[in-house]
Design an enzyme around this catalytic site. Structure first.
Site, PDB file in Angstrom:
ATOM      1  N   HIS A  29       0.845  -1.188   0.000  1.00  0.00           N
ATOM      2  CA  HIS A  29       0.000   0.000   0.000  1.00  0.00           C
ATOM      3  C   HIS A  29       0.888   1.249   0.000  1.00  0.00           C
ATOM      4  O   HIS A  29       1.827   1.349   0.786  1.00  0.00           O
ATOM      5  CB  HIS A  29      -0.896  -0.020   1.245  1.00  0.00           C
ATOM      6  CG  HIS A  29      -1.672   1.232   1.477  1.00  0.00           C
ATOM      7  ND1 HIS A  29      -1.635   1.904   2.682  1.00  0.00           N
ATOM      8  CD2 HIS A  29      -2.494   1.932   0.665  1.00  0.00           C
ATOM      9  CE1 HIS A  29      -2.419   2.966   2.603  1.00  0.00           C
ATOM     10  NE2 HIS A  29      -2.947   3.007   1.391  1.00  0.00           N
TER      11      HIS A  29
ATOM     12  N   HIS B 252       1.442  11.764  -1.532  1.00  0.00           N
ATOM     13  CA  HIS B 252       0.495  11.235  -0.558  1.00  0.00           C
ATOM     14  C   HIS B 252      -0.482  12.334  -0.157  1.00  0.00           C
ATOM     15  O   HIS B 252      -0.141  13.222   0.619  1.00  0.00           O
ATOM     16  CB  HIS B 252       1.225  10.702   0.669  1.00  0.00           C
ATOM     17  CG  HIS B 252       0.414   9.724   1.452  1.00  0.00           C
ATOM     18  ND1 HIS B 252       0.923   8.985   2.476  1.00  0.00           N
ATOM     19  CD2 HIS B 252      -0.892   9.347   1.344  1.00  0.00           C
ATOM     20  CE1 HIS B 252      -0.014   8.199   2.985  1.00  0.00           C
ATOM     21  NE2 HIS B 252      -1.124   8.419   2.314  1.00  0.00           N
TER      22      HIS B 252
END
Length: 368
Positions: free
Chosen positions: A60, A104
């Site tokens: 992930h 992110h």
């Protein structure tokens, strides 16, 4: 002795038949010598298994590498991840001045560098590991058209080894075998959550018409409910999100403190427990298991996958070891592609927490 014209014709016909037969016999070894994979993703037992009938461990936010940072999900860069057994690389892309960048939530929070650099590393690894099938899952946060990704893939040569399915959507039972993917040289399968278009770039495969996902950003316990899909979940491949977050100032953030148990083969909230729960509910194994800090548990995530695939987990070399929070970031093994770059990524936990607050104010944090 003289032969009649009819005899000459019969002799010539016999000689021609002999030549053709000889050519056919001599040609047969060439046909059988074409490449045939005998080991696929580390095991001969997987070569005849459909891609849709194999369980893979995925990283992930594979690009979000580092320690002492609330915005990172992995300790080690993607080369180490793949060397240790990760076979799905998940990433989140953003538009930074027209460049596809791995960030992110926002590039101010964590900037993992351009997609082109990341994909160059993937290409190098695949070239060095010709018996491996790899998949990638791209979260297309800023809705780039697939042609933009196509240009980046072509710039590093990944388009030539990317598998393009025969149609935009394929049931789990109809994907090719790992052996046939390796034999064909099309060993990279790329899925994208938004804007995939089979008619323009067929090797960038729409995720949610082919894969459904379980819930993510879990802070309590994992379940196997269908969280996102655009197809028939009873026939699609499926992915379980198995990364545990903790709440920081009311927002979910990766939690390495519980990763040993989260990634474990058995026990409360373990990967093994969620795997077994999903099998009991759907009667088939998950295809992808997406984890944070994959090396926590000493290879337990790969052991779960090996058991699911009916093979033995016996790595030839030990996998990477966890890096304690508070260590120097230079020891993380995260240098090179897949690691943070630039001053914008050098946040401490406290400065990351401040960005969490800012992100919460604009309603964005940690989306897959």
């Amino acid at each position: 002795m003289f032969m009649s014209p009819a005899q000459v014709a019969r002799v010539a016909s016999s000689v021609l038949a002999t030549i053709l037969l000889s050519s056919s016999v001599n040609a047969s070894p060439q046909k059988s010598s074409s490449r045939r994979a005998t080991t696929c993703n580390g095991s001969p037992d997987l070569c005849d298994r459909s891609f849709g009938n194999v369980t893979f461990v995925g990283a992930h936010d594979s690009y979000a590498v580092g320690i002492n940072n609330l915005a990172t999900n992995q300790d080690y860069n993607i080369t180490q991840q793949m060397n240790d057994g990760i076979r799905m690389l998940q990433m989140q892309t953003h538009n930074q001045s027209g460049v596809i960048q791995l960030c992110h939530t926002s590039c101010a929070l964590y900037n993992g560098g351009p997609l082109s650099t990341y994909l160059g590393t993937v290409k190098s690894w695949l070239d060095a590991n010709p018996n491996e099938v790899l998949s990638m899952l791209i979260v297309n946060s800023d809705d780039f058209p697939p042609t933009a990704f196509d240009a980046v893939f072509k710039s590093v040569g990944l388009d030539t080894i990317s598998y393009a399915p025969p149609s935009a959507s394929i049931p789990a039972t109809q994907w090719p075998t790992l052996g046939s993917l390796i034999d064909s040289g099309k060993r990279l399968l790329t899925f994208m959550d938004a804007e995939a278009d089979f008619t323009s770039v067929p090797y960038i495969i729409d995720e949610f018409t082919n894969i459904w996902e379980s819930p993510y950003d879990v802070t309590t316990s994992f379940d196997c409910s269908v969280n996102r899909t655009k197809g028939d979940s009873s026939t699609q491949m499926y992915l379980i999100n198995h990364f545990l977050d903790s709440l920081i100032l009311g927002q979910p953030a990766p939690d390495p403190s519980q990763a040993n148990q989260t990634n474990a083969v058995s026990g409360t909230n373990s990967l093994g427990a969620q795997f077994e729960l999903c099998v009991s509910e759907y009667g088939r194994n998950p295809n992808f298991m997406l984890v944070d800090f994959y090396e926590y548990g000493g290879g337990s995530v790969f052991e779960v996958a090996a058991t699911a695939n009916g093979v033995t987990y016996s790595p030839t070399t030990p996998i990477a070891t966890p890096i304690p929070q508070g260590s120097s970031s230079s020891s993380s093994g995260s240098s090179g592609t897949g690691s943070p770059n630039g001053a914008a990524t050098a946040f401490s936990q406290w400065s990351s927490a401040w960005v969490v607050v800012s992100s919460a104010m604009i309603g964005a944090w940690c989306a897959l």
